[in-house]
Design an enzyme around this catalytic site. Structure first.
Site, short mmCIF file in Angstrom:
data_model
loop_
_atom_site.label_atom_id
_atom_site.label_comp_id
_atom_site.label_asym_id
_atom_site.label_seq_id
_atom_site.Cartn_x
_atom_site.Cartn_y
_atom_site.Cartn_z
N GLU A 177 -8.74 -2.60 -2.84
CA GLU A 177 -8.64 -1.38 -1.96
C GLU A 177 -8.06 -0.33 -2.84
OE1 GLU A 177 -6.80 -2.13 1.95
OE2 GLU A 177 -8.36 -3.46 2.47
N GLU A 299 -11.86 -9.58 2.96
CA GLU A 299 -11.12 -9.41 3.96
C GLU A 299 -11.67 -9.27 5.51
OE1 GLU A 299 -7.22 -6.96 3.35
OE2 GLU A 299 -7.46 -7.60 1.05
O1 AHR Z 1 -4.32 -8.19 4.69
C1 AHR Z 1 -3.56 -7.24 5.00
C2 AHR Z 1 -3.87 -6.20 4.17
O2 AHR Z 1 -4.91 -5.54 4.73
C3 AHR Z 1 -4.11 -6.26 2.80
O3 AHR Z 1 -3.00 -6.46 1.88
C4 AHR Z 1 -4.82 -4.99 2.37
O4 AHR Z 1 -5.85 -5.30 1.42
C5 AHR Z 1 -5.58 -4.65 3.54
O5 AHR Z 1 -5.41 -3.31 3.94
#
Ligand code: AHR
Length: 490
Positions: A177, A299
């Site tokens: 990110e 994610e």
């Molecule tokens: O999964 C929680 C968080 O969500 C992670 O650390 C990040 O990559 C995303 O914003």
């Protein structure tokens, strides 16, 4: 409860993609109680463990054939300095986890412990290295430390820490990110940083890295466009998109107490993944028509308000049949997009967001989401085939039936999710191009708010269900709010 009639067609001759087992992957971040007081309890714990790793969690991961585990973050990754987490545990330096709750961690879980976890589970490690606050040298040395068999200061350090042979590490994330917590970069800046960092991540001693660049946040198509324009298959293997199911950013809502509108809006947000994958794939297809660069969804999952009374930085939430329906929908979506999607990682494995597993001291339970991964595991490594269901909606844009099908080793796996909160579905399915003599089905269903807790850890679980097979036609009655797996064998 009215019954809606649904017609379906599965055509085994029409192969649409290969389902990499890694599509059923997971994510374990140093966040809340995912690692410490979750997966890792330490060797001295009274909880049964192997080298400090909970035995019941290892067994549960093995049962669903976890193929890959991403670590150490998440946002944590771009603040993690791997050398803090090697050497005798008592001498490791403490760190403060500034992203998640400001808690102090003793670094007792580091590279060696993570690699041990992966070997016990039998999964591929996916190391996400630090770009935002790290250096090129630091990343390069981590790769060398883990994977080189040559004699060098890094490999001597590894040997001194008890690991003579290099490990195999396939998946390497170059930042996380970086449009946000990983450095707030513009795509032009990140892509140049990516090019530089990846240059020094070498393939040592027969290890071959699959390099993954930080991809877009949800519908940031400009980020994808910039990466694809400035990278090519020699520089990058995968691009990591992140997308969470959040129906209202202002107020994420409670995990177990929600009304019908919140239920369907959550499913609407989950269904949007299909649009995202379609549009990102269109961009990738323009620059990479030979499909060499994979789309990773590093994610995904439902994100609600934390359980009242828990640390807001720990992202601990319960998990109901609503989450199971979302998981069923999303996994079907990945299967259908498996021509381009090579990996996906649910956030997160234990005690964080849409978890597979929750723990409390020595107690451990499997969530409804865990059971969906159990139902769907037959898809891993299969060939995804055409699967059509009538376009009926349970609510606005939410399809009544989400589905996917695959064939592997002479066996067909078909997974269905009835998204309706109230309506049964009478399914009639024709199977073309695949002859079978045996049909069986398993189901996960309950009232939409149902969940497993430590007083009743097995309330929501998988059961066998009746399925009628006549010639090439299958009929079954799907209850409302249900996830089903049908297995056909020759
Ligand atoms: O999964 C929680 C968080 O969500 C992670 O650390 C990040 O990559 C995303 O914003």
């Amino acid at each position: 409860m009215p019954t809606k009639k649904v017609t379906m067609l599965v055509n085994a001759k029409d192969v649409i993609g290969h389902i990499n087992p890694e599509i059923y992957g997971h994510f374990s971040e140093h966040l809340g109680r995912c690692i410490y007081d979750g997966i890792y309890v330490g060797e001295d714990s009274g909880i049964p463990n192997i080298n400090g790793i909970r035995k019941d969690i290892i067994d549960a991961f093995r049962n669903i054939k976890v193929p890959v585990l991403r670590w150490p973050g998440g946002c944590f990754a771009d603040e993690y300095h791997w050398k803090d987490g090697i050497g005798p545990a008592s001498q490791r330096k403490e760190i403060v986890n500034t992203n998640w709750g400001g808690v102090t961690e003793d670094n007792s879980f580091g590279t060696h412990e993570f690699m041990k976890l992966c070997s016990l589970v039998g999964c591929e490690p996916y190391i996400n290295a630090n770009v935002g606050s790290g250096t090129v040298q630091e990343m390069s040395e981590w790769v060398e430390y883990m994977t080189s068999g040559a004699s060098s200061p890094m490999t001597k350090l590894r040997e001194a820490n008890g690991q003579k042979e290099p490990w195999k590490v396939k998946y390497l994330g170059v930042g996380n990110e970086n449009w946000g917590c990983g450095g707030n970069m513009r795509p032009e800046k990140y892509v140049d940083e990516y090019r530089r960092f990846q240059s020094y991540c070498k393939n040592h001693s027969g290890n071959s890295l699959y390099k993954i660049a930080c991809g877009p946040n949800a519908s940031d198509y400009e980020w994808m466009e910039t990466l694809m324009k400035n990278l090519n298959p020699w520089l990058v293997n995968g691009i990591d998109l992140h997308y969470y199911t959040i129906y209202d950013w202002a107020k994420k809502g409670h995990a177990t107490e929600f009304d019908e509108e919140a239920y369907y809006r959550t499913l609407g947000s989950a269904n949007y993944l299909d649009t995202l994958l379609t549009r990102h794939t269109e961009i990738m297809d323009r620059y990479d028509p030979d499909n060499k660069i994979g789309l990773v969804v590093g994610e995904w999952g439902c994100w609600y308000d934390v359980e009242p009374g828990t640390n807001p930085g720990f992202l601990y939430q319960q998990n109901t049949m609503r989450d199971a329906v979302v998981a069923g929908m999303e996994l079907n979506t990945f299967n259908r997009h498996s021509k381009r999607v090579v990996m996906a990682n649910l956030a997160q494995a234990v005690n964080v967001l849409q978890s597979l597993i929750l723990t409390e001291g020595e107690k451990m339970l499997k969530t409804p989401t865990y059971h969906v991964f159990d139902l769907y595991k037959g898809h891993q490594g299969g060939e995804a085939v055409y699967c059509y269901a009538d376009k009926l909606n349970s609510y606005e844009e939410v399809p009544l039936i989400s589905s996917s099908a695959s064939v592997k080793d002479g066996k067909m796996t078909i997974t269905l999710t009835n998204t309706s909160i109230s309506d049964e579905a009478g399914v009639e399915m024709d199977i073309a191009g695949f002859t079978f003599s045996k049909a069986s089905a398993r189901i996960l269903t309950d009232e939409v708010h149902a969940y497993n807790d430590f007083d009743n850890p097995e309330r929501v679980g998988i059961k066998d269900m009746a399925v009628k097979a006549e010639g090439s036609r299958i009929t079954l009655e799907l209850p409302a709010c249900a996830v089903v797996c049908i297995s056909l064998e020759a």
